[in-house]
Design a protein around this motif. Structure first.
Motif, PDB file in Angstrom:
ATOM      1  N   UNK A   1    -105.308 -17.982  17.425  1.00  0.00           N
ATOM      2  CA  UNK A   1    -104.751 -17.707  18.750  1.00  0.00           C
ATOM      3  C   UNK A   1    -103.232 -17.670  18.711  1.00  0.00           C
ATOM      4  N   UNK A   2    -102.630 -18.564  17.868  1.00  0.00           N
ATOM      5  CA  UNK A   2    -101.172 -18.581  17.748  1.00  0.00           C
ATOM      6  C   UNK A   2    -100.671 -17.279  17.110  1.00  0.00           C
ATOM      7  N   UNK A   3    -101.377 -16.838  16.011  1.00  0.00           N
ATOM      8  CA  UNK A   3    -101.003 -15.574  15.377  1.00  0.00           C
ATOM      9  C   UNK A   3    -101.194 -14.396  16.337  1.00  0.00           C
ATOM     10  N   UNK A   4    -102.279 -14.438  17.080  1.00  0.00           N
ATOM     11  CA  UNK A   4    -102.524 -13.369  18.055  1.00  0.00           C
ATOM     12  C   UNK A   4    -101.414 -13.339  19.099  1.00  0.00           C
ATOM     13  N   UNK A   5    -100.998 -14.534  19.547  1.00  0.00           N
ATOM     14  CA  UNK A   5     -99.909 -14.613  20.537  1.00  0.00           C
ATOM     15  C   UNK A   5     -98.604 -14.077  19.947  1.00  0.00           C
ATOM     16  N   UNK A   6     -98.331 -14.443  18.659  1.00  0.00           N
ATOM     17  CA  UNK A   6     -97.108 -13.929  18.035  1.00  0.00           C
ATOM     18  C   UNK A   6     -97.155 -12.412  17.927  1.00  0.00           C
TER      19      UNK A   6
ATOM     20  N   UNK B   1    -115.284 -33.104  11.085  1.00  0.00           N
ATOM     21  CA  UNK B   1    -114.265 -32.432  10.267  1.00  0.00           C
ATOM     22  C   UNK B   1    -114.418 -30.923  10.363  1.00  0.00           C
ATOM     23  N   UNK B   2    -115.690 -30.458  10.298  1.00  0.00           N
ATOM     24  CA  UNK B   2    -115.942 -29.010  10.418  1.00  0.00           C
ATOM     25  C   UNK B   2    -115.476 -28.508  11.766  1.00  0.00           C
ATOM     26  N   UNK B   3    -115.821 -29.288  12.831  1.00  0.00           N
ATOM     27  CA  UNK B   3    -115.383 -28.872  14.168  1.00  0.00           C
ATOM     28  C   UNK B   3    -113.860 -28.871  14.273  1.00  0.00           C
ATOM     29  N   UNK B   4    -113.235 -29.895  13.656  1.00  0.00           N
ATOM     30  CA  UNK B   4    -111.769 -29.966  13.693  1.00  0.00           C
ATOM     31  C   UNK B   4    -111.154 -28.766  12.982  1.00  0.00           C
ATOM     32  N   UNK B   5    -111.678 -28.451  11.762  1.00  0.00           N
ATOM     33  CA  UNK B   5    -111.156 -27.294  11.017  1.00  0.00           C
ATOM     34  C   UNK B   5    -111.366 -26.000  11.787  1.00  0.00           C
ATOM     35  N   UNK B   6    -112.546 -25.884  12.400  1.00  0.00           N
ATOM     36  CA  UNK B   6    -112.810 -24.690  13.197  1.00  0.00           C
ATOM     37  C   UNK B   6    -111.839 -24.587  14.368  1.00  0.00           C
ATOM     38  N   UNK B   7    -111.578 -25.770  15.004  1.00  0.00           N
ATOM     39  CA  UNK B   7    -110.635 -25.761  16.132  1.00  0.00           C
ATOM     40  C   UNK B   7    -109.223 -25.412  15.666  1.00  0.00           C
ATOM     41  N   UNK B   8    -108.826 -25.972  14.475  1.00  0.00           N
ATOM     42  CA  UNK B   8    -107.485 -25.670  13.943  1.00  0.00           C
ATOM     43  C   UNK B   8    -107.373 -24.186  13.590  1.00  0.00           C
ATOM     44  N   UNK B   9    -108.443 -23.651  12.942  1.00  0.00           N
ATOM     45  CA  UNK B   9    -108.440 -22.237  12.590  1.00  0.00           C
ATOM     46  C   UNK B   9    -108.363 -21.369  13.835  1.00  0.00           C
ATOM     47  N   UNK B  10    -109.132 -21.761  14.864  1.00  0.00           N
ATOM     48  CA  UNK B  10    -109.111 -20.997  16.105  1.00  0.00           C
ATOM     49  C   UNK B  10    -107.733 -21.059  16.747  1.00  0.00           C
TER      50      UNK B  10
END
Length: 318
Positions: free
Chosen positions: A103-108, A90-99
């Motif tokens: 990345x999506x915000x950075x791209x925007x 779950x922690x890895x999943x949340x970290x991946x979602x946050x990342x």
């Protein structure tokens, strides 16, 4: 069920038996005792067998219980490991979602920067084109000014022509500003004159209305004076009549005095003689005549003043 209860139950089952009725009479007490002893030994052997069987079953149950406890412990350990792995996932999943969100915000953000830079680039291109057009138009003027310099001896450089143009433009702007101020001042004077004319016209109308009211009041006072004078003459003409007529005259005189006092706002009285009353009426008539004469004189003065003002206005140049 524990061991003691099991032993008691089995013993009761072995002791309960039926002896045939035809043999009860032949059995001696020793035989009965032997039978009882044999029965007790059989019961004890059976109980011992049951006890061993029970102990084996209890041991087997203890082993199964220990095995179950061991398996339960293993299951708990496995469950804890699974929960730990699940939490890590779950922690890895949340970290991946946050990342991914970062990345999506950075791209925007970068897309917005790209769009902004493209817009700025387009704006700069437009500014460059405008500047280029202006430069081309200025070059036409420069060539024109060069031709002017070649055909005249008044100017030595293009800068002199520009200075002359700036001076003429400044003079023209000053003249336009002065003309605008002059026109505004003329318009203000025109409006002021119109307003003053209207105010004077309204004042004249007000004075005319007051004059009309005063004239009506004068006519009213004159009618009243003539009326009272007529009565006074009638009283003088009939002064030599009979006593009844004299009494009537006194009554009329008293009434006339009371009317005059009522007109003046005084309380009516009858403690004076007829002569005094007549003198009082005479004084009122004289005062009334003077009042009428002063009003007439004031009206004539106002009429003369109004005519002189109108004559001055007609003689003044427009």
């Amino acid at each position: 069920m524990n061991l003691d209860e099991y032993y008691k139950t089995t013993r009761e089952e072995k002791l309960i038996f039926q002896i045939p009725e035809h043999m009860e009479d032949h059995l001696t007490s020793a035989t009965r005792l032997l039978e009882k002893i044999q029965e007790f030994s059989e019961i004890e052997q059976a109980l011992e067998t049951k006890k061993e069987d029970f102990e084996m079953r209890m041991e087997h149950l203890q082993q199964r219980r220990a095995e179950l406890e061991r398996k339960e412990s293993q299951l708990k350990e496995s469950l804890e490991k699974f929960n730990k792995i699940l939490q890590e996932n779950i922690v890895k999943k949340n970290h991946a979602i946050k990342k991914a969100n970062n990345e999506r915000d950075f791209k925007k953000t970068k897309d917005k920067d790209i769009a902004r830079l493209q817009t700025e680039c387009e704006n700069l291109k437009q500014v460059f084109n405008r500047k280029k057009k202006r430069h081309d138009s200025y070059m036409i003027l420069v060539s024109f000014l060069m031709k002017v310099l070649t055909k005249t001896d008044e100017f030595n450089e293009i800068r002199d022509i520009i200075k002359r143009y700036d001076a003429l433009s400044s003079t023209y702007n000053d003249l336009v500003e002065m003309d605008t101020k002059t026109q505004k001042h003329i318009e203000y004077i025109r409006h002021s004159d119109t307003r003053n004319t209207e105010e004077k016209h309204n004042e004249i109308l007000g004075y005319n209305n007051q004059l009309s009211v005063l004239q009506l009041e004068i006519k009213k006072q004159v009618r009243n004076a003539l009326h009272w004078e007529s009565k006074w003459n009638h009283i003088q003409n009939t002064a030599t009549k009979e006593a009844l007529t004299l009494g009537r005259i006194k009554i009329v005189t008293l009434n006339l005095v009371n009317v005059i006092k009522g007109y003046k706002g005084q309380a009516p009285t009858d403690d004076t003689t007829t002569l005094q009353q007549l003198n009082y009426i005479k004084i009122f008539g004289e005062d009334l005549s003077k009042t009428v004469q002063s009003i007439l004189n004031g009206e004539q003065d106002e009429t003369a003043g109004t005519m002189s003002v109108e004559a001055k206005k007609k003689t003044q140049p427009k």
